[in-house]
Each structure stands twice: as structure tokens, then as C-alpha cells.
Motif scaffolding. Structure first.
Motif, PDB file in Angstrom:
ATOM      1  N   TRP A 288       0.861  -1.186   0.000  1.00 42.03           N
ATOM      2  CA  TRP A 288       0.000   0.000   0.000  1.00 42.03           C
ATOM      3  C   TRP A 288       0.897   1.236   0.000  1.00 42.03           C
ATOM      4  O   TRP A 288       1.866   1.312   0.763  1.00 42.03           O
ATOM      5  N   PHE A 289       0.545   2.189  -0.860  1.00 42.32           N
ATOM      6  CA  PHE A 289       1.213   3.479  -0.921  1.00 42.32           C
ATOM      7  C   PHE A 289       0.144   4.550  -0.818  1.00 42.32           C
ATOM      8  O   PHE A 289      -1.047   4.286  -0.993  1.00 42.32           O
ATOM      9  N   ARG A 290       0.566   5.778  -0.564  1.00 38.38           N
ATOM     10  CA  ARG A 290      -0.388   6.875  -0.532  1.00 38.38           C
ATOM     11  C   ARG A 290       0.243   8.123  -1.110  1.00 38.38           C
ATOM     12  O   ARG A 290       1.471   8.269  -1.125  1.00 38.38           O
ATOM     13  N   GLN A 291      -0.617   9.013  -1.577  1.00 40.63           N
ATOM     14  CA  GLN A 291      -0.131  10.232  -2.219  1.00 40.63           C
ATOM     15  C   GLN A 291      -1.079  11.384  -1.959  1.00 40.63           C
ATOM     16  O   GLN A 291      -2.300  11.229  -2.057  1.00 40.63           O
ATOM     17  N   VAL A 292      -0.483  12.531  -1.642  1.00 37.30           N
ATOM     18  CA  VAL A 292      -1.246  13.767  -1.532  1.00 37.30           C
ATOM     19  C   VAL A 292      -0.808  14.675  -2.669  1.00 37.30           C
ATOM     20  O   VAL A 292       0.321  14.565  -3.154  1.00 37.30           O
ATOM     21  N   PRO A 293      -1.687  15.587  -3.094  1.00 40.19           N
ATOM     22  CA  PRO A 293      -1.325  16.456  -4.214  1.00 40.19           C
ATOM     23  C   PRO A 293      -0.040  17.224  -3.947  1.00 40.19           C
ATOM     24  O   PRO A 293       0.167  17.755  -2.847  1.00 40.19           O
TER      25      PRO A 293
ATOM     26  N   LYS B  49       2.925  16.031  -3.709  1.00 39.07           N
ATOM     27  CA  LYS B  49       3.967  15.246  -3.049  1.00 39.07           C
ATOM     28  C   LYS B  49       4.140  13.914  -3.764  1.00 39.07           C
ATOM     29  O   LYS B  49       3.260  13.445  -4.477  1.00 39.07           O
ATOM     30  N   GLU B  50       5.295  13.325  -3.522  1.00 36.76           N
ATOM     31  CA  GLU B  50       5.551  12.013  -4.116  1.00 36.76           C
ATOM     32  C   GLU B  50       4.737  10.939  -3.401  1.00 36.76           C
ATOM     33  O   GLU B  50       4.407  11.076  -2.213  1.00 36.76           O
ATOM     34  N   ARG B  51       4.486   9.885  -4.122  1.00 37.32           N
ATOM     35  CA  ARG B  51       3.807   8.750  -3.535  1.00 37.32           C
ATOM     36  C   ARG B  51       4.725   8.115  -2.488  1.00 37.32           C
ATOM     37  O   ARG B  51       5.929   7.941  -2.734  1.00 37.32           O
ATOM     38  N   GLU B  52       4.167   7.801  -1.319  1.00 35.14           N
ATOM     39  CA  GLU B  52       4.997   7.256  -0.258  1.00 35.14           C
ATOM     40  C   GLU B  52       4.510   5.880   0.179  1.00 35.14           C
ATOM     41  O   GLU B  52       3.316   5.562   0.129  1.00 35.14           O
ATOM     42  N   PHE B  53       5.474   5.109   0.625  1.00 34.15           N
ATOM     43  CA  PHE B  53       5.203   3.760   1.094  1.00 34.15           C
ATOM     44  C   PHE B  53       4.425   3.791   2.398  1.00 34.15           C
ATOM     45  O   PHE B  53       4.694   4.621   3.280  1.00 34.15           O
ATOM     46  N   VAL B  54       3.471   2.861   2.535  1.00 36.46           N
ATOM     47  CA  VAL B  54       2.701   2.745   3.764  1.00 36.46           C
ATOM     48  C   VAL B  54       2.964   1.394   4.429  1.00 36.46           C
ATOM     49  O   VAL B  54       3.357   1.333   5.594  1.00 36.46           O
TER      50      VAL B  54
ATOM     51  N   ALA C 115       5.692   1.829   7.222  1.00 28.96           N
ATOM     52  CA  ALA C 115       6.330   3.132   7.355  1.00 28.96           C
ATOM     53  C   ALA C 115       6.274   3.537   8.824  1.00 28.96           C
ATOM     54  O   ALA C 115       5.324   3.203   9.537  1.00 28.96           O
ATOM     55  N   GLY C 116       7.273   4.279   9.245  1.00 30.12           N
ATOM     56  CA  GLY C 116       7.322   4.679  10.646  1.00 30.12           C
ATOM     57  C   GLY C 116       6.107   5.484  11.078  1.00 30.12           C
ATOM     58  O   GLY C 116       5.661   5.399  12.230  1.00 30.12           O
ATOM     59  N   SER C 117       5.554   6.257  10.143  1.00 26.31           N
ATOM     60  CA  SER C 117       4.443   7.142  10.483  1.00 26.31           C
ATOM     61  C   SER C 117       3.138   6.392  10.745  1.00 26.31           C
ATOM     62  O   SER C 117       2.208   6.958  11.318  1.00 26.31           O
ATOM     63  N   VAL C 118       3.060   5.129  10.326  1.00 28.64           N
ATOM     64  CA  VAL C 118       1.812   4.373  10.518  1.00 28.64           C
ATOM     65  C   VAL C 118       1.990   3.164  11.428  1.00 28.64           C
ATOM     66  O   VAL C 118       1.003   2.527  11.808  1.00 28.64           O
ATOM     67  N   LYS C 119       3.226   2.853  11.773  1.00 27.11           N
ATOM     68  CA  LYS C 119       3.479   1.674  12.588  1.00 27.11           C
ATOM     69  C   LYS C 119       2.746   1.780  13.914  1.00 27.11           C
ATOM     70  O   LYS C 119       2.783   2.824  14.564  1.00 27.11           O
ATOM     71  N   GLY C 120       2.070   0.699  14.288  1.00 28.46           N
ATOM     72  CA  GLY C 120       1.301   0.692  15.519  1.00 28.46           C
ATOM     73  C   GLY C 120      -0.131   1.143  15.352  1.00 28.46           C
ATOM     74  O   GLY C 120      -0.960   0.923  16.240  1.00 28.46           O
TER      75      GLY C 120
ATOM     76  N   THR D  66      -4.669  11.779   5.468  1.00 26.72           N
ATOM     77  CA  THR D  66      -5.474  12.088   4.301  1.00 26.72           C
ATOM     78  C   THR D  66      -4.642  11.967   3.034  1.00 26.72           C
ATOM     79  O   THR D  66      -3.575  12.579   2.922  1.00 26.72           O
ATOM     80  N   ALA D  67      -5.124  11.155   2.084  1.00 28.01           N
ATOM     81  CA  ALA D  67      -4.380  10.907   0.853  1.00 28.01           C
ATOM     82  C   ALA D  67      -5.203   9.979  -0.031  1.00 28.01           C
ATOM     83  O   ALA D  67      -6.218   9.424   0.403  1.00 28.01           O
ATOM     84  N   VAL D  68      -4.736   9.823  -1.252  1.00 25.41           N
ATOM     85  CA  VAL D  68      -5.228   8.741  -2.098  1.00 25.41           C
ATOM     86  C   VAL D  68      -4.360   7.523  -1.813  1.00 25.41           C
ATOM     87  O   VAL D  68      -3.129   7.613  -1.887  1.00 25.41           O
ATOM     88  N   TYR D  69      -4.979   6.428  -1.493  1.00 31.00           N
ATOM     89  CA  TYR D  69      -4.259   5.202  -1.166  1.00 31.00           C
ATOM     90  C   TYR D  69      -4.296   4.253  -2.355  1.00 31.00           C
ATOM     91  O   TYR D  69      -5.357   3.987  -2.915  1.00 31.00           O
ATOM     92  N   TYR D  70      -3.122   3.737  -2.686  1.00 35.11           N
ATOM     93  CA  TYR D  70      -2.971   2.852  -3.827  1.00 35.11           C
ATOM     94  C   TYR D  70      -2.500   1.475  -3.376  1.00 35.11           C
ATOM     95  O   TYR D  70      -1.592   1.354  -2.552  1.00 35.11           O
ATOM     96  N   CYS D  71      -3.086   0.476  -3.968  1.00 33.07           N
ATOM     97  CA  CYS D  71      -2.640  -0.895  -3.802  1.00 33.07           C
ATOM     98  C   CYS D  71      -1.644  -1.210  -4.912  1.00 33.07           C
ATOM     99  O   CYS D  71      -1.824  -0.756  -6.051  1.00 33.07           O
ATOM    100  N   ALA D  72      -0.612  -1.961  -4.593  1.00 31.22           N
ATOM    101  CA  ALA D  72       0.410  -2.302  -5.581  1.00 31.22           C
ATOM    102  C   ALA D  72       0.836  -3.754  -5.414  1.00 31.22           C
ATOM    103  O   ALA D  72       0.741  -4.307  -4.312  1.00 31.22           O
ATOM    104  N   ALA D  73       1.320  -4.332  -6.505  1.00 25.53           N
ATOM    105  CA  ALA D  73       1.716  -5.743  -6.468  1.00 25.53           C
ATOM    106  C   ALA D  73       2.910  -5.990  -7.377  1.00 25.53           C
ATOM    107  O   ALA D  73       3.099  -5.307  -8.377  1.00 25.53           O
TER     108      ALA D  73
END
Length: 124
Positions: A36-41, A43-48, A61-66, A91-98
């Protein structure tokens, strides 16, 4: 070819929860690394988060751990992202990736297939 379809996004208040789902086509789901990744307008897409084929090893990602939990159901060809204690900064668009052969699960370049994204909005 693998097609990914996300669902479960929406509007939630801070502190609330959402569960995202990503359904994959094909018969080789158990061989895929799912992320799962996420992106806000602007900014670059970031790993979740990511999970390897068996689901036994997960990365965050450290920001979501826990707060976030990734899981997969290989029988249903589906990966989930349970998001708890949501914050406005989630808040972001969340993308699934494989991808089949991913060395570094936290970078976009290793993933071959992407969903269309689902909007998550957390109000304060």
C-alpha cells in the motif's frame, strides 16, 4: 497481467478507523508481494505497508506503525489495510500495488501493478 481494485476509502473523523481492501485478479495472488502506498497532491507517492507472499512478514512506514495493519487472504485474492487512530495527516489517495520479484518493498519501482486508488479523508 494482474488487475487491482481498491475499495473502502471515505471520510472519517480523527481517531476513527477505516479498512481498505484490494482485490486482485489472476491465479497467482499467493506469489505476489502486496503493498500500500499513498499520495497527496504535490507530493511524491509514499510507502505505507507491505506484506510478502505468505503474509507472515510485514513492513510499515514509521508514520503508521502501531496504527495500521496490513493483512492478506490468499484464498480470496485480497489484501487489507486496517487503519486505526487516523490522523488528518493520513489524508491521501491510497494505492494498492503488487509485484512478483521485489527486492526493496518500500520503493515504488519494484511494483509492476497498481490499482486506481481510493480517497481517504480524515477530518480534524
Amino acid at each position: 497481467q494482474v488487475q487491482l481494485v481498491e475499495s473502502g476509502g471515505g471520510l472519517v473523523q480523527a481517531g476513527g478507523s477505516l479498512r481498505l481492501s484490494c482485490a486482485a485478479s489472476g491465479r497467482t495472488f499467493s506469489q505476489l508481494v502486496m503493498g500500500w502506498f499513498r499520495q497527496v497532491p504535490g507530493k511524491e507517492r509514499e510507502f505505507v505497508a507491505a506484506t510478502v507472499r505468505s503474509g507472515g512478514t510485514t513492513y510499515y512506514a514509521g508514520s503508521v506503525k502501531g496504527r495500521f495493519t496490513i493483512s492478506r487472504d490468499n484464498a480470496k485474492n485480497t489484501v487489507y489495510l486496517q487503519m486505526n487512530s487516523l490522523k488528518p495527516e493520513d489524508t491521501a489517495v491510497y494505492y494498492c500495488a503488487a509485484g512478483y520479484s521485489i527486492v526493496v518493498v518500500t520503493t515504488q519501482s519494484g511494483y509492476d501493478y497498481w490499482g486506481q486508488g481510493t480517497q481517504v479523508t480524515v477530518s480534524s
